[in-house]
Design an enzyme around this catalytic site. Sequence first.
Site, PDB file in Angstrom:
ATOM      1  CG  HIS A 212      59.355 -58.766 -67.322  1.00 31.57           C
ATOM      2  ND1 HIS A 212      60.012 -59.106 -68.482  1.00 31.57           N
ATOM      3  CD2 HIS A 212      58.072 -58.499 -67.690  1.00 31.57           C
ATOM      4  CE1 HIS A 212      59.171 -59.042 -69.503  1.00 31.57           C
ATOM      5  NE2 HIS A 212      57.984 -58.681 -69.042  1.00 31.57           N
ATOM      6  CD  GLU A 213      54.884 -57.818 -65.570  1.00 32.87           C
ATOM      7  OE1 GLU A 213      54.465 -56.765 -66.097  1.00 32.87           O
ATOM      8  OE2 GLU A 213      54.803 -58.928 -66.118  1.00 32.87           O
TER       9      GLU A 213
ATOM     10  CG  HIS B  98      56.779 -54.003 -69.144  1.00 31.63           C
ATOM     11  ND1 HIS B  98      57.462 -54.001 -70.355  1.00 31.63           N
ATOM     12  CD2 HIS B  98      56.394 -55.300 -68.940  1.00 31.63           C
ATOM     13  CE1 HIS B  98      57.482 -55.226 -70.849  1.00 31.63           C
ATOM     14  NE2 HIS B  98      56.846 -56.031 -70.012  1.00 31.63           N
TER      15      HIS B  98
ATOM     16  CG  HIS C 298      57.613 -57.919 -73.979  1.00 32.36           C
ATOM     17  ND1 HIS C 298      56.255 -57.796 -74.217  1.00 32.36           N
ATOM     18  CD2 HIS C 298      57.728 -58.324 -72.685  1.00 32.36           C
ATOM     19  CE1 HIS C 298      55.591 -58.120 -73.117  1.00 32.36           C
ATOM     20  NE2 HIS C 298      56.462 -58.435 -72.179  1.00 32.36           N
ATOM     21  CB  CYS C 299      64.393 -57.462 -74.684  1.00 29.64           C
ATOM     22  SG  CYS C 299      66.016 -57.405 -75.483  1.00 29.64           S
TER      23      CYS C 299
ATOM     24  CB  CYS D 256      67.048 -59.267 -72.331  1.00 33.96           C
ATOM     25  SG  CYS D 256      66.720 -57.697 -71.505  1.00 33.96           S
TER      26      CYS D 256
ATOM     27  CB  CYS E 234      70.312 -57.437 -73.389  1.00 36.22           C
ATOM     28  SG  CYS E 234      69.213 -56.162 -74.080  1.00 36.22           S
TER      29      CYS E 234
ATOM     30  CB  CYS F 117      66.969 -53.731 -71.776  1.00 35.68           C
ATOM     31  SG  CYS F 117      65.940 -54.342 -73.136  1.00 35.68           S
TER      32      CYS F 117
END
Length: 372
Positions: free
Chosen positions: A256-257, A260, A266-267, A272, A291, A294
Amino acid sequence: MKVIQHSAQTLQTALVSDHQGLAKVYREYTKEERCLLEEGFHPGEPGSLFQPITVHSDSDWIPAHPEEPQDFESFYRDPYRKTPNASHNTIYIQTIGSFGEAGVQTDQYVEWLRQYSQAFFYGLSVKLLPAVTVAETGCSFRVNSNTHNLQILTGDLLRFLGNKKPKDAFCIVGITMIDLYPKDSWNFVFGQASLSMGMGVFSFARYDDSFYSRDYAERLRKRLQPKQGDYSVFDGYYTPPISSTLLLRSCKTMTHEIGHMFGIRHCQWLNCIMQGSNHLEESDRRPLDFCPICLRKLQVSVGFKIGERYKALLHWMEEDQRQTPRAEEAVAHQSALYLPKPTGAFHASKLWLCRCLDILEKRVAHPCCTHH
Protein backbone atom coordinates in the site's frame (compact mmCIF):
# COMPACT_ATOMS: atom_id res chain seq x y z
CA MET A 1 -22.88 0.45 7.56
CA LYS A 2 -22.89 1.96 4.07
CA VAL A 3 -22.03 0.37 0.73
CA ILE A 4 -20.43 2.73 -1.80
CA GLN A 5 -21.95 1.57 -5.08
CA HIS A 6 -20.83 3.33 -8.27
CA SER A 7 -22.67 2.81 -11.55
CA ALA A 8 -21.12 0.62 -14.24
CA GLN A 9 -20.75 3.72 -16.44
CA THR A 10 -18.89 5.62 -13.70
CA LEU A 11 -16.52 2.70 -13.13
CA GLN A 12 -15.97 2.30 -16.87
CA THR A 13 -15.03 5.98 -17.20
CA ALA A 14 -12.72 5.72 -14.16
CA LEU A 15 -10.91 2.74 -15.71
CA VAL A 16 -10.92 3.48 -19.44
CA SER A 17 -11.37 7.30 -19.63
CA ASP A 18 -13.60 9.26 -22.00
CA HIS A 19 -10.47 10.67 -23.66
CA GLN A 20 -10.09 9.09 -27.10
CA GLY A 21 -6.30 8.65 -26.84
CA LEU A 22 -6.42 6.93 -23.45
CA ALA A 23 -9.33 4.73 -24.55
CA LYS A 24 -7.22 3.68 -27.55
CA VAL A 25 -4.32 2.75 -25.24
CA TYR A 26 -6.78 0.69 -23.17
CA ARG A 27 -7.69 -1.35 -26.27
CA GLU A 28 -4.07 -2.49 -26.49
CA TYR A 29 -4.78 -4.90 -23.63
CA THR A 30 -5.63 -8.40 -24.79
CA LYS A 31 -9.28 -9.46 -24.88
CA GLU A 32 -8.66 -11.60 -21.78
CA GLU A 33 -7.00 -8.73 -19.89
CA ARG A 34 -9.92 -6.43 -20.70
CA CYS A 35 -12.31 -9.16 -19.63
CA LEU A 36 -10.60 -9.36 -16.25
CA LEU A 37 -10.46 -5.58 -15.74
CA GLU A 38 -14.10 -5.15 -16.74
CA GLU A 39 -15.18 -7.56 -14.01
CA GLY A 40 -14.89 -4.43 -11.88
CA PHE A 41 -17.87 -2.81 -13.63
CA HIS A 42 -20.29 -5.06 -11.73
CA PRO A 43 -18.88 -5.40 -8.20
CA GLY A 44 -20.65 -7.51 -5.65
CA GLU A 45 -22.62 -9.58 -8.13
CA PRO A 46 -22.59 -13.38 -7.57
CA GLY A 47 -19.17 -14.76 -8.53
CA SER A 48 -17.66 -11.31 -9.14
CA LEU A 49 -13.91 -10.96 -8.57
CA PHE A 50 -14.33 -7.46 -7.17
CA GLN A 51 -16.44 -6.01 -4.37
CA PRO A 52 -17.77 -2.54 -3.55
CA ILE A 53 -16.34 -0.60 -0.61
CA THR A 54 -18.27 -0.99 2.65
CA VAL A 55 -17.97 1.81 5.20
CA HIS A 56 -18.67 0.37 8.64
CA SER A 57 -18.56 3.53 10.76
CA ASP A 58 -17.69 7.24 10.77
CA SER A 59 -14.26 6.28 12.11
CA ASP A 60 -13.41 4.58 8.79
CA TRP A 61 -11.03 6.36 6.42
CA ILE A 62 -13.42 7.69 3.75
CA PRO A 63 -15.82 9.60 6.06
CA ALA A 64 -12.93 10.78 8.25
CA HIS A 65 -10.69 11.95 5.37
CA PRO A 66 -12.74 13.32 2.43
CA GLU A 67 -10.64 13.14 -0.74
CA GLU A 68 -11.22 13.67 -4.43
CA PRO A 69 -11.42 10.25 -6.16
CA GLN A 70 -8.53 9.60 -8.55
CA ASP A 71 -9.55 7.94 -11.80
CA PHE A 72 -7.05 6.56 -14.31
CA GLU A 73 -6.99 9.71 -16.43
CA SER A 74 -6.27 12.06 -13.51
CA PHE A 75 -3.51 9.69 -12.37
CA TYR A 76 -2.03 9.47 -15.88
CA ARG A 77 -2.02 13.25 -16.32
CA ASP A 78 -0.63 14.08 -12.87
CA PRO A 79 2.57 16.06 -13.59
CA TYR A 80 4.02 15.23 -10.16
CA ARG A 81 3.71 11.45 -10.20
CA LYS A 82 6.90 9.40 -10.25
CA THR A 83 7.57 6.72 -12.87
CA PRO A 84 10.47 4.27 -12.73
CA ASN A 85 13.05 4.57 -15.50
CA ALA A 86 16.30 2.88 -16.51
CA SER A 87 18.35 4.82 -13.94
CA HIS A 88 15.78 4.76 -11.10
CA ASN A 89 14.20 1.31 -11.08
CA THR A 90 14.99 -0.21 -7.68
CA ILE A 91 12.85 -0.28 -4.53
CA TYR A 92 15.02 -0.33 -1.39
CA ILE A 93 13.88 -1.65 1.99
CA GLN A 94 15.65 -0.47 5.15
CA THR A 95 14.94 -2.34 8.41
CA ILE A 96 15.22 -0.26 11.58
CA GLY A 97 15.67 -1.99 14.93
CA SER A 98 15.13 -5.66 15.71
CA PHE A 99 12.76 -7.81 13.61
CA GLY A 100 12.01 -10.95 15.56
CA GLU A 101 14.45 -13.31 17.22
CA ALA A 102 18.05 -12.63 16.23
CA GLY A 103 19.44 -14.60 13.34
CA VAL A 104 17.57 -16.77 10.88
CA GLN A 105 14.02 -15.71 11.87
CA THR A 106 14.73 -12.01 11.32
CA ASP A 107 16.54 -12.61 8.05
CA GLN A 108 13.87 -14.97 6.73
CA TYR A 109 10.94 -12.68 7.59
CA VAL A 110 12.46 -9.63 5.92
CA GLU A 111 13.44 -11.73 2.89
CA TRP A 112 9.82 -12.92 2.56
CA LEU A 113 8.71 -9.28 2.53
CA ARG A 114 11.31 -8.45 -0.12
CA GLN A 115 10.25 -11.38 -2.31
CA TYR A 116 6.58 -10.49 -1.98
CA SER A 117 7.24 -6.86 -2.95
CA GLN A 118 9.30 -8.09 -5.91
CA ALA A 119 6.30 -10.08 -7.16
CA PHE A 120 3.77 -7.34 -6.39
CA PHE A 121 5.75 -4.66 -8.27
CA TYR A 122 6.61 -7.15 -10.99
CA GLY A 123 9.33 -5.89 -13.31
CA LEU A 124 11.16 -3.77 -10.74
CA SER A 125 14.07 -4.81 -8.54
CA VAL A 126 13.54 -4.88 -4.76
CA LYS A 127 16.66 -4.91 -2.56
CA LEU A 128 17.38 -4.95 1.17
CA LEU A 129 19.80 -2.47 2.68
CA PRO A 130 21.92 -3.60 5.67
CA ALA A 131 19.85 -3.40 8.87
CA VAL A 132 20.42 -0.46 11.22
CA THR A 133 19.81 -0.01 14.93
CA VAL A 134 17.57 2.73 16.31
CA ALA A 135 20.71 4.45 17.65
CA GLU A 136 22.20 4.65 14.15
CA THR A 137 19.24 6.72 12.97
CA GLY A 138 19.77 9.32 15.72
CA CYS A 139 16.00 9.70 16.01
CA SER A 140 13.97 11.19 18.85
CA PHE A 141 11.73 8.85 20.85
CA ARG A 142 9.19 8.86 23.65
CA VAL A 143 6.98 6.63 25.80
CA ASN A 144 3.34 6.70 24.64
CA SER A 145 1.12 7.88 27.52
CA ASN A 146 -1.70 5.51 26.56
CA THR A 147 0.06 2.26 25.70
CA HIS A 148 3.29 2.86 27.69
CA ASN A 149 5.27 1.57 24.71
CA LEU A 150 8.31 3.20 23.16
CA GLN A 151 7.73 5.20 19.99
CA ILE A 152 10.15 6.76 17.49
CA LEU A 153 9.67 10.00 15.53
CA THR A 154 8.87 9.55 11.83
CA GLY A 155 10.36 12.86 10.62
CA ASP A 156 13.78 11.93 11.98
CA LEU A 157 13.59 8.53 10.29
CA LEU A 158 12.65 10.12 6.95
CA ARG A 159 15.66 12.43 7.16
CA PHE A 160 17.87 9.41 7.88
CA LEU A 161 16.42 7.54 4.89
CA GLY A 162 16.96 10.56 2.66
CA ASN A 163 20.66 10.46 3.43
CA LYS A 164 20.80 6.68 2.80
CA LYS A 165 18.85 6.64 -0.48
CA PRO A 166 20.94 5.01 -3.26
CA LYS A 167 21.30 6.83 -6.57
CA ASP A 168 19.42 4.17 -8.54
CA ALA A 169 16.47 4.12 -6.12
CA PHE A 170 12.94 4.60 -7.36
CA CYS A 171 12.06 4.81 -3.68
CA ILE A 172 13.32 3.80 -0.23
CA VAL A 173 11.05 2.52 2.55
CA GLY A 174 11.96 2.04 6.18
CA ILE A 175 10.21 -0.70 8.17
CA THR A 176 10.27 -1.25 11.91
CA MET A 177 8.59 -3.26 14.66
CA ILE A 178 8.66 -0.20 16.95
CA ASP A 179 5.61 2.06 17.20
CA LEU A 180 5.75 5.48 15.47
CA TYR A 181 4.52 9.03 16.10
CA PRO A 182 4.65 12.00 13.66
CA LYS A 183 4.53 14.83 16.25
CA ASP A 184 3.91 15.29 19.96
CA SER A 185 0.20 16.02 19.58
CA TRP A 186 -0.49 12.70 17.81
CA ASN A 187 -1.09 9.42 19.64
CA PHE A 188 0.55 7.28 16.93
CA VAL A 189 0.78 6.79 13.19
CA PHE A 190 1.07 3.55 11.16
CA GLY A 191 3.49 5.28 8.78
CA GLN A 192 4.46 8.46 7.01
CA ALA A 193 5.83 9.19 3.55
CA SER A 194 7.34 11.96 1.46
CA LEU A 195 6.10 11.11 -2.01
CA SER A 196 8.03 13.91 -3.72
CA MET A 197 11.24 12.51 -2.23
CA GLY A 198 10.32 8.84 -2.81
CA MET A 199 10.64 7.91 0.87
CA GLY A 200 8.40 6.32 3.46
CA VAL A 201 8.60 4.68 6.87
CA PHE A 202 6.04 2.46 8.57
CA SER A 203 5.68 0.22 11.58
CA PHE A 204 4.23 -3.27 11.98
CA ALA A 205 4.09 -2.99 15.79
CA ARG A 206 0.31 -2.62 16.00
CA TYR A 207 -0.22 -5.62 13.72
CA ASP A 208 0.60 -7.92 16.62
CA ASP A 209 -2.73 -9.15 18.04
CA SER A 210 -1.49 -8.63 21.59
CA PHE A 211 -0.27 -5.03 21.09
CA TYR A 212 -3.20 -3.48 22.98
CA SER A 213 -3.09 -6.05 25.78
CA ARG A 214 -1.99 -5.02 29.27
CA ASP A 215 0.33 -8.01 29.12
CA TYR A 216 2.13 -6.82 25.98
CA ALA A 217 5.77 -7.61 26.54
CA GLU A 218 7.14 -4.18 25.63
CA ARG A 219 4.93 -2.05 27.89
CA LEU A 220 7.19 0.07 30.07
CA ARG A 221 6.65 0.93 33.70
CA LYS A 222 4.75 4.21 33.94
CA ARG A 223 7.46 5.90 35.98
CA LEU A 224 10.20 5.03 33.50
CA GLN A 225 11.12 8.08 31.40
CA PRO A 226 14.12 7.30 29.18
CA LYS A 227 16.48 10.15 28.40
CA GLN A 228 16.80 11.34 24.80
CA GLY A 229 19.91 9.87 23.25
CA ASP A 230 19.96 6.86 25.60
CA TYR A 231 19.18 4.20 23.04
CA SER A 232 19.95 1.38 25.48
CA VAL A 233 16.17 1.13 26.11
CA PHE A 234 15.90 -0.46 22.66
CA ASP A 235 18.42 -3.21 23.45
CA GLY A 236 16.68 -6.57 23.30
CA TYR A 237 13.44 -4.84 22.31
CA TYR A 238 10.52 -7.26 22.13
CA THR A 239 9.23 -8.13 18.70
CA PRO A 240 6.15 -10.28 18.08
CA PRO A 241 6.35 -13.85 16.78
CA ILE A 242 6.17 -14.11 13.00
CA SER A 243 2.67 -15.46 12.40
CA SER A 244 0.76 -15.87 9.15
CA THR A 245 -1.51 -12.96 10.11
CA LEU A 246 1.44 -10.68 10.88
CA LEU A 247 3.06 -11.58 7.54
CA LEU A 248 -0.21 -10.86 5.69
CA ARG A 249 -0.66 -7.50 7.41
CA SER A 250 2.97 -6.59 6.78
CA CYS A 251 2.67 -7.40 3.06
CA LYS A 252 -0.48 -5.27 2.83
CA THR A 253 1.18 -2.28 4.48
CA MET A 254 4.38 -2.56 2.43
CA THR A 255 2.58 -2.67 -0.91
CA HIS A 256 0.00 0.00 0.00
CA GLU A 257 2.68 2.49 1.04
CA ILE A 258 4.96 1.74 -1.91
CA GLY A 259 1.90 2.09 -4.17
CA HIS A 260 1.64 5.72 -3.04
CA MET A 261 5.21 6.28 -4.29
CA PHE A 262 3.88 5.84 -7.84
CA GLY A 263 1.33 8.60 -7.27
CA ILE A 264 -1.58 6.20 -6.67
CA ARG A 265 -3.90 7.88 -4.17
CA HIS A 266 -6.34 6.25 -1.77
CA CYS A 267 -8.90 4.22 -3.73
CA GLN A 268 -12.56 5.16 -3.47
CA TRP A 269 -13.86 3.03 -6.33
CA LEU A 270 -13.82 -0.60 -5.19
CA ASN A 271 -12.51 -2.79 -2.37
CA CYS A 272 -8.77 -2.43 -2.95
CA ILE A 273 -5.37 -2.59 -1.26
CA MET A 274 -5.09 1.17 -1.88
CA GLN A 275 -8.04 2.07 0.37
CA GLY A 276 -7.06 4.19 3.32
CA SER A 277 -7.40 2.74 6.82
CA ASN A 278 -7.74 4.44 10.17
CA HIS A 279 -7.56 1.30 12.31
CA LEU A 280 -6.57 -2.35 12.22
CA GLU A 281 -10.08 -3.69 11.64
CA GLU A 282 -10.43 -1.52 8.54
CA SER A 283 -6.99 -2.53 7.31
CA ASP A 284 -7.90 -6.20 7.72
CA ARG A 285 -10.99 -5.71 5.54
CA ARG A 286 -8.88 -4.59 2.58
CA PRO A 287 -8.03 -7.25 -0.01
CA LEU A 288 -4.42 -8.11 -0.76
CA ASP A 289 -4.42 -6.74 -4.30
CA PHE A 290 -5.56 -3.88 -6.52
CA CYS A 291 -8.95 -3.16 -7.98
CA PRO A 292 -8.88 -2.89 -11.82
CA ILE A 293 -8.54 0.92 -11.78
CA CYS A 294 -5.51 0.95 -9.48
CA LEU A 295 -4.02 -2.08 -11.25
CA ARG A 296 -4.09 -0.16 -14.53
CA LYS A 297 -2.30 2.76 -12.83
CA LEU A 298 0.55 0.52 -11.70
CA GLN A 299 0.66 -1.41 -14.99
CA VAL A 300 1.08 1.74 -17.08
CA SER A 301 3.87 2.86 -14.72
CA VAL A 302 5.85 -0.40 -14.81
CA GLY A 303 4.74 -2.14 -18.02
CA PHE A 304 4.26 -5.72 -16.80
CA LYS A 305 1.92 -8.34 -18.25
CA ILE A 306 -0.97 -8.73 -15.81
CA GLY A 307 -0.91 -12.53 -15.98
CA GLU A 308 2.84 -12.71 -15.34
CA ARG A 309 2.44 -10.56 -12.23
CA TYR A 310 -0.37 -12.77 -10.89
CA LYS A 311 1.75 -15.88 -11.52
CA ALA A 312 4.65 -14.38 -9.56
CA LEU A 313 2.37 -13.62 -6.61
CA LEU A 314 0.86 -17.12 -6.72
CA HIS A 315 4.33 -18.66 -6.85
CA TRP A 316 5.32 -16.70 -3.71
CA MET A 317 2.27 -18.03 -1.86
CA GLU A 318 2.82 -21.63 -2.95
CA GLU A 319 6.62 -21.77 -2.93
CA ASP A 320 7.30 -23.16 0.56
CA GLN A 321 4.44 -25.64 0.34
CA ARG A 322 6.20 -27.41 -2.53
CA GLN A 323 9.71 -27.30 -1.11
CA THR A 324 11.62 -28.83 1.76
CA PRO A 325 15.00 -27.49 2.88
CA ARG A 326 17.91 -28.77 0.82
CA ALA A 327 20.48 -30.93 2.60
CA GLU A 328 23.10 -28.20 2.51
CA GLU A 329 20.63 -25.71 4.02
CA ALA A 330 19.83 -28.12 6.81
CA VAL A 331 23.53 -28.48 7.60
CA ALA A 332 24.09 -24.73 7.45
CA HIS A 333 21.29 -24.11 9.94
CA GLN A 334 21.76 -26.99 12.33
CA SER A 335 21.35 -24.60 15.25
CA ALA A 336 18.17 -23.08 13.86
CA LEU A 337 14.80 -24.46 12.92
CA TYR A 338 13.80 -24.42 9.26
CA LEU A 339 11.12 -21.76 8.92
CA PRO A 340 8.38 -22.64 6.46
CA LYS A 341 6.62 -19.58 5.07
CA PRO A 342 3.40 -19.12 7.10
CA THR A 343 0.96 -18.48 4.24
CA GLY A 344 -2.25 -19.84 5.79
CA ALA A 345 -3.75 -16.34 6.01
CA PHE A 346 -3.15 -15.90 2.25
CA HIS A 347 -5.49 -18.77 1.29
CA ALA A 348 -8.40 -16.60 0.08
CA SER A 349 -6.02 -14.44 -1.96
CA LYS A 350 -4.47 -17.54 -3.51
CA LEU A 351 -7.90 -18.75 -4.68
CA TRP A 352 -8.65 -15.28 -6.04
CA LEU A 353 -5.40 -15.23 -8.06
CA CYS A 354 -6.26 -18.63 -9.52
CA ARG A 355 -9.65 -17.32 -10.66
CA CYS A 356 -7.98 -14.31 -12.28
CA LEU A 357 -5.53 -16.57 -14.11
CA ASP A 358 -8.40 -18.80 -15.27
CA ILE A 359 -9.78 -15.79 -17.16
CA LEU A 360 -6.40 -14.58 -18.44
CA GLU A 361 -5.37 -18.03 -19.68
CA LYS A 362 -8.82 -18.94 -21.10
CA ARG A 363 -9.25 -21.87 -18.72
CA VAL A 364 -12.88 -20.93 -18.15
CA ALA A 365 -15.63 -20.02 -20.58
CA HIS A 366 -16.28 -16.47 -19.46
CA PRO A 367 -18.73 -13.97 -20.96
CA CYS A 368 -16.15 -11.25 -21.47
CA CYS A 369 -17.45 -7.72 -21.29
CA THR A 370 -17.75 -5.69 -24.45
CA HIS A 371 -17.80 -2.16 -22.97
CA HIS A 372 -15.01 0.01 -24.37
